[in-house]
Scaffold this motif. Structure first.
Motif, short mmCIF file in Angstrom:
data_model
loop_
_atom_site.label_atom_id
_atom_site.label_comp_id
_atom_site.label_asym_id
_atom_site.label_seq_id
_atom_site.Cartn_x
_atom_site.Cartn_y
_atom_site.Cartn_z
N SER A 177 40.29 21.94 45.98
CA SER A 177 39.59 22.89 46.84
C SER A 177 39.84 24.29 46.32
O SER A 177 40.96 24.63 45.93
CB SER A 177 40.07 22.77 48.28
OG SER A 177 39.35 23.68 49.11
N VAL A 222 36.33 15.59 46.44
CA VAL A 222 36.95 14.69 47.40
C VAL A 222 36.69 13.25 47.02
O VAL A 222 35.82 12.95 46.19
CB VAL A 222 36.42 14.93 48.83
CG1 VAL A 222 36.53 16.38 49.25
CG2 VAL A 222 34.97 14.45 48.96
N LYS A 226 40.92 15.06 50.01
CA LYS A 226 40.60 16.19 49.14
C LYS A 226 41.40 16.10 47.85
O LYS A 226 42.61 15.92 47.86
CB LYS A 226 40.86 17.51 49.85
CG LYS A 226 39.81 17.84 50.90
CD LYS A 226 39.74 19.33 51.20
CE LYS A 226 38.56 19.61 52.14
NZ LYS A 226 38.43 21.07 52.40
N ASP A 253 34.74 22.11 46.18
CA ASP A 253 35.58 21.00 46.63
C ASP A 253 35.27 19.72 45.87
O ASP A 253 34.10 19.41 45.58
CB ASP A 253 35.36 20.72 48.12
CG ASP A 253 36.09 21.71 49.02
OD1 ASP A 253 36.77 22.59 48.47
OD2 ASP A 253 35.96 21.59 50.25
#
Length: 462
Positions: A62, A141, A59, A139
């Protein structure tokens, strides 16, 4: 359409650690590829966490500590750049800066997040599906996807300007995706209807009461000079500019606009002319939004209209190898100019014969156009018009909207001032212009018994 899809392409994995066993029939290639993937991740994973699916996730950003992933059947708005794991070659991107860096940038490509259905075994590769399953809106990633969940035994190919320094992924190749989940969209049609409504309100100040059709909004930005309105079954000619809601121009039939946005097609110069359609017809030559958008406008109006994909390219969108990809459920904005029925006196839309004859009073500084069909040998068009290239006067010519008129109501006279214009346009010295189309710039007034053009200062051949 360029998506992260299962597409056929030749190729095979080039990992050196596997090639020495190429001829061993008993080798479990899938297991060896998986071992090679895990070994690479153990050295280069940089803190990525393995998911139950086998995809590793790191990640980057977030906006919530609670994971609320999309559900099967939802649509997702995603931004991404993909690289091959071993070589690090970029093979696809939605980022214009990356495309420029890779040397694959195209002006016709809309570098923006993609709306795609979230479905296992559907449009997206399995690894992307599983990566999104560990994400929530907002998010960002890095997803490390093993060969079995990547582009499989056939590999994948990419184009439309979305490709990177390589345009295909070989078979059984692990990939790395920089991925951002912008939005989860349970109902894409409702979502784009909301986008359209908000666009009309925020940019034009329009509300639902201003719709001209369901979820279609329109505003006139340049009123036409004609008082006649376009009605059902009217035949109209249009110029248009098509845009996405973010302002990106994806199509136009106006040459200057196409050049400005670097999308001019020199191999299709015929495209840059007005289109003709019958309002309210069931013709499908153009998207339904055009037929709806022009009804009720006045001839000569320039209007903007925004509408959802139900009037555009629907739930599938479009794709071409050398034109802008229009994704599914894409709301669109069009600027549409309804050409005046008989011209408006501008250089772009000069008055036709009917336009000249319908001018109320006099009008200075206008363009008029027609075919050169003769001259007036006398003091009035009604009695002295000669429809021929063998005339005896140099002081005027007759223009018409047809090449073979035979009555005064179908022509208008143009006075030729002494000098270059008379030298170039009189039929006595220039019989080759007979039945050729020209446009002249001057003043409309009574001339030789009816409306004509005098004080001409410019002309063009058409």
């Amino acid at each position: 359409m360029n998506r992260i899809v299962r597409m056929l392409a030749a190729g095979a994995i080039a990992a050196a650690c596997l090639s020495s066993c190429a001829k061993e029939p008993s080798v479990d290639w899938d297991a060896l590829r998986e071992d090679a993937f895990e070994a690479w991740m153990s050295r280069n994973g940089d803190g990525a966490v393995k998911q139950p699916s086998g995809v590793y996730i790191k990640k980057l950003h977030s906006e919530s500590s609670v994971v609320k992933p999309p559900k099967a059947g939802d649509w997702v708005l995603i931004d991404y750049t993909g690289r091959t794991m071993i070589a690090g070659d970029v093979f696809t991107t939605r980022d214009s800066a990356v495309a420029r860096q890779q040397g694959t940038f195209e002006y016709y490509t809309h570098y923006a997040p993609e709306l795609v259905e979230y479905e296992l075994g559907g449009a997206m590769i399995d690894g992307l599906y599983h990566a999104l399953g560990a994400m929530t809106e907002g998010d960002s990633v890095v997803a490390y996807i093993p060969p079995a969940l990547s582009y499989g035994a056939y590999g994948g190919s990419f184009g439309n300007g979305y490709q990177g320094q390589i345009s295909s992924v070989s078979a059984n190749t692990p990939v790395i995706m920089n991925l951002r989940l912008d939005k989860i969209v349970p109902d894409p049609l409702a979502y784009e209807n909301t986008q359209v409504r908000e666009y009309a309100y925020d940019n034009w100040g329009l509300s639902v009461t201003d719709t001209i059709a369901k979820n279609m909004y329109r505003r006139v930005i340049v009123p036409g000079r004609d008082t006649t309105h376009v009605r059902k079954d009217s035949i109209v000619c249009l110029y248009y500019v098509g845009q996405f809601l973010d302002g990106f121009v994806f199509d136009t039939n106006m040459a200057d606009t196409a050049r400005k946005h670097h999308i001019y097609d020199s191999n299709n110069s015929g495209k840059y002319d007005s289109i003709t359609l019958t309002v309210g017809s069931r013709d499908t030559a153009y998207i339904a939004g055009f037929y709806k958008a022009v009804e009720g406008l006045r001839y000569g109006d320039v209007a903007q209209v925004v509408f959802p994909s139900t009037y555009g390219y629907g739930s599938t969108g479009t794709s071409a190898s050398d034109a802008t990809v229009i994704g599914p459920y894409s709301p669109l904005v069009f600027t549409i100019e309804v050409l005046p029925r008989y011209g408006d006196g501008t250089a772009l839309h000069p008055y036709t014969r009917k336009g000249v004859q319908s001018v109320d009073g006099n009008e200075d500084g206008v363009w008029a156009t027609g075919f050169v069909v003769g001259a007036v040998e006398g003091t009035s068009v009604e009695t002295g018009a000669k429809y021929s290239d063998t005339v005896t006067v140099k002081t005027n010519i007759l223009l018409s909207d047809i090449r073979t008129p035979s009555e005064a109501s179908r022509v208008f006279a143009v006075e030729l001032p002494e000098g270059e214009i008379r030298d170039k346009l009189n039929l006595v010295d220039n019989p080759s212009i007979y039945r050729k189309k020209i446009a002249v710039y001057g003043n409309i007034t009574q001339y030789l018994g009816q409306k004509g053009v005098v004080d001409v200062t410019q002309y063009t051949k058409r």
